[in-house]
Design a protein around this motif. Structure first.
Motif: not given
Length: 130
Positions: A35, A52, A54, A56, A61-63, A65, A83-86
């Motif tokens: 990352h 989940n 992860l 990068t 960073l994507f997570e 589910e 979805w992206p974390h940011n």
């Protein structure tokens, strides 16, 4: 008494070596390093459906589910939400980047339908319809 001290020092050194090896091969550490370096890395415990995964990619960073369901012959992951974390870090990513990520997820979970959460969902559906 001297042999006890030597034995204790030996076990201490052995313990430190084992801890260092565990640290170097820790996948979470590899994810954080990738990352920071804006490289691709997929971190997943495929044996545990409840955890989940992860990803990068290019510093984002994507997570994902995972949801278990039935296929024709077995129980497998049939649905994945990503979805992206940011969201602000998505700057510069293109539709091709999301196709690459979908391909990588599909390699690991071939029976899963991948759904992106907003705002990626709008970009992907707009480009698929064109």
């Amino acid at each position: 008494m001297l042999w006890f001290v030597r034995l204790a020092i030996f076990f201490l050194i052995l313990y430190l070596i084992v801890k260092m090896i565990k640290y170097l091969f820790n996948p979470k550490r590899k994810l954080e390093l990738a990352h920071e370096e804006k490289r691709y890395f997929f971190f997943d415990d495929s044996e545990n459906i409840r955890k989940n995964f992860l990803i990068t990619y290019n510093g984002v960073l994507f997570e994902g589910e995972k949801y278990l369901g039935t296929t024709d012959q077995s129980f497998e992951v049939i649905s994945i939400f990503v979805w992206p974390h940011n969201v602000n870090a998505l700057n510069g990513l293109t539709y091709q980047d999301f196709l690459f990520l979908e391909k990588e997820i599909t390699l690991r979970y071939p029976n899963a339908a991948i759904d992106w959460k907003s705002p990626i969902k709008e970009l992907v559906t707009k480009n698929k319809n064109c």
